[in-house]
Design a protein around this motif. Structure first.
Motif, PDB file in Angstrom:
ATOM      1  N   VAL A   1      51.032  40.545  40.173  1.00 60.69           N
ATOM      2  CA  VAL A   1      49.574  40.565  40.221  1.00 60.69           C
ATOM      3  C   VAL A   1      49.069  40.950  38.826  1.00 60.69           C
ATOM      4  CG1 VAL A   1      49.237  40.914  42.671  1.00 60.69           C
ATOM      5  CG2 VAL A   1      49.736  42.890  41.269  1.00 60.69           C
TER       6      VAL A   1
ATOM      7  N   PRO B   1      47.327  38.854  34.870  1.00 61.89           N
ATOM      8  CA  PRO B   1      46.698  37.672  34.266  1.00 61.89           C
ATOM      9  C   PRO B   1      47.642  36.490  34.066  1.00 61.89           C
ATOM     10  CG  PRO B   1      46.981  39.419  32.642  1.00 61.89           C
ATOM     11  CD  PRO B   1      47.315  40.021  33.970  1.00 61.89           C
TER      12      PRO B   1
ATOM     13  N   HIS C   1      39.905  41.924  41.566  1.00 62.32           N
ATOM     14  CA  HIS C   1      41.131  42.443  40.965  1.00 62.32           C
ATOM     15  C   HIS C   1      42.324  41.556  41.313  1.00 62.32           C
ATOM     16  CE1 HIS C   1      39.380  46.748  40.419  1.00 62.32           C
ATOM     17  NE2 HIS C   1      39.164  45.970  39.372  1.00 62.32           N
ATOM     18  N   TYR C   2      43.324  41.548  40.427  1.00 61.80           N
ATOM     19  CA  TYR C   2      44.428  40.600  40.565  1.00 61.80           C
ATOM     20  C   TYR C   2      45.235  40.796  41.843  1.00 61.80           C
ATOM     21  CZ  TYR C   2      43.607  39.116  35.755  1.00 61.80           C
ATOM     22  OH  TYR C   2      43.037  38.610  34.605  1.00 61.80           O
ATOM     23  N   ASP C   3      45.291  42.026  42.349  1.00 67.26           N
ATOM     24  CA  ASP C   3      46.059  42.254  43.571  1.00 67.26           C
ATOM     25  C   ASP C   3      45.243  41.931  44.821  1.00 67.26           C
ATOM     26  OD1 ASP C   3      44.557  44.602  42.798  1.00 67.26           O
ATOM     27  OD2 ASP C   3      45.596  45.734  44.354  1.00 67.26           O
TER      28      ASP C   3
ATOM     29  N   ASP D   1      44.004  36.378  44.059  1.00 65.48           N
ATOM     30  CA  ASP D   1      45.203  35.756  43.498  1.00 65.48           C
ATOM     31  C   ASP D   1      44.970  34.252  43.411  1.00 65.48           C
ATOM     32  OD1 ASP D   1      47.921  35.546  42.650  1.00 65.48           O
ATOM     33  OD2 ASP D   1      48.499  35.005  44.695  1.00 65.48           O
TER      34      ASP D   1
ATOM     35  N   ARG E   1      38.597  41.546  35.473  1.00 66.91           N
ATOM     36  CA  ARG E   1      39.810  40.748  35.310  1.00 66.91           C
ATOM     37  C   ARG E   1      40.236  40.690  33.851  1.00 66.91           C
ATOM     38  NH1 ARG E   1      41.545  37.890  39.759  1.00 66.91           N
ATOM     39  NH2 ARG E   1      42.601  36.225  38.598  1.00 66.91           N
TER      40      ARG E   1
END
Length: 330
Positions: free
Chosen positions: A101, A103, A134-136, A139, A197
């Motif tokens: 998770v 960039p 957020h990346y987590d 996705d 991000r």
């Protein structure tokens, strides 16, 4: 709520999110920690509770294609990804099937426990509830795969849609609602968190959770959140929750994480405030994001439940991939 109680406890304003200088703010006005605090955390030298490099997943049953009988079925896939099946709809919360998770595919926390349901074993997905960017939680590879396979409707917060690889995105402000079907409605609700991000987009998109009203009861998906008055506001507006999906992990060190992530003790307090009939733990056991270990949230949750005075709460630690069935409310 009875009239006399309305007088004693008047309804909150249920206002939309506020912006200051082009950035969204929390309901409390409290801000998440900044870069200087990140550096302090990393330089303090406290050794994080160790995680294993990988954990073998327990084989899980194939999920049902649909749940048409009354009731709510929740299957935790891992982290904050939950398959909700209710009133003929298949809903995914914050779907993440990537190994990392971050960039890029090689940068960011690596998954320790594989998704309990392989992507190809998922039933057709009608709706994705996306709490924040957020990346987590957001996705892009997973969302792109879902868009190609099922083209589900994606419901999320203001200004989040530009990061979503889909043409079927609905953006909502806090307390805004949209029908997911003729029988099911989702309302985007406040949370204490932040968004980013990259280094230059801090708080430029909204974050929040969801309340899903259905013929079988009311579901609350908290997303990511610190503790706050929003739990009481949600209970006030929607009544007791039938099912609450509450995060318990990534909460250490408390001085750093408390504004944005509740710990197990606060999750127990939130379940009590929401008067949740069944609560299910999420946001643990998949990605090492903070100083708490893989099993630390589970031990502290058990301790908090055991030490809580009064009636016992039905707060469950899920077996990832195994369905939890909640009978219809009432």
């Amino acid at each position: 709520m009875p009239k006399d109680l309305e007088t004693l406890h008047p309804a909150p304003p249920y206002a939309g999110a506020r912006m200051e200088n082009g950035r969204f703010t929390n309901p409390s006005g409290r801000a998440a920690r900044g870069l200087r605090d990140v550096l302090r955390w990393k330089m303090e030298g406290k050794k994080a509770d160790p995680w294993p490099r990988t954990v073998a997943a327990v084989p899980a049953p194939q999920p049902a294609d649909r749940l048409r009988d009354p009731g709510i079925r929740a299957t935790v896939v891992g982290h904050s990804t939950v398959l909700l099946q209710v009133a003929g709809l298949n809903i995914l919360t914050d779907p993440v099937w990537s190994n990392r998770v971050g960039p890029t595919s090689w940068l960011g926390p690596r998954r320790v426990l594989a998704p309990a349901i392989p992507f190809e074993a998922l039933p057709p997905i009608d709706v994705v509830l996306l709490s924040h960017n957020h990346y987590d939680h957001l996705d892009r590879p997973t969302l792109a795969a879902l868009a190609k396979r099922d083209n589900p409707r994606i419901v999320t917060g203001l200004k989040v849609g530009k990061a979503v690889p889909s043409k079927t995105v609905t953006e909502l402000d806090w307390w805004e609602a949209r029908d997911l079907s003729s029988k099911v409605q989702a309302t985007y609700v406040p949370a204490e968190h932040f968004s980013a991000r990259g280094p230059f987009d801090r708080d430029k998109t909204l974050w929040g959770g969801f309340v899903v009203t259905t013929p079988s009861g009311t579901i609350y998906f908290a997303g990511d959140t610190g503790h706050g008055e929003h739990f009481a506001q949600i209970r006030h507006r929607f009544g007791p929750m039938t099912l609450s999906l509450l995060p318990i992990g990534a909460y250490e060190p408390r001085w750093f994480m408390a504004p944005v992530h509740i710990g197990p003790d606060e999750a127990v307090a939130a379940a009590a405030t929401l008067e949740s009939r069944v609560s299910v733990a999420i946001h643990f056991g998949a990605f090492p994001l903070a100083d708490d270990g893989m099993d630390t949230p589970l031990r502290e949750l058990a301790q908090s439940l055991a030490e809580r005075p009064g009636p016992a709460l039905d707060f469950r630690v899920p077996r990832f991939g195994f369905p939890i069935d909640v009978p219809p409310a009432g």
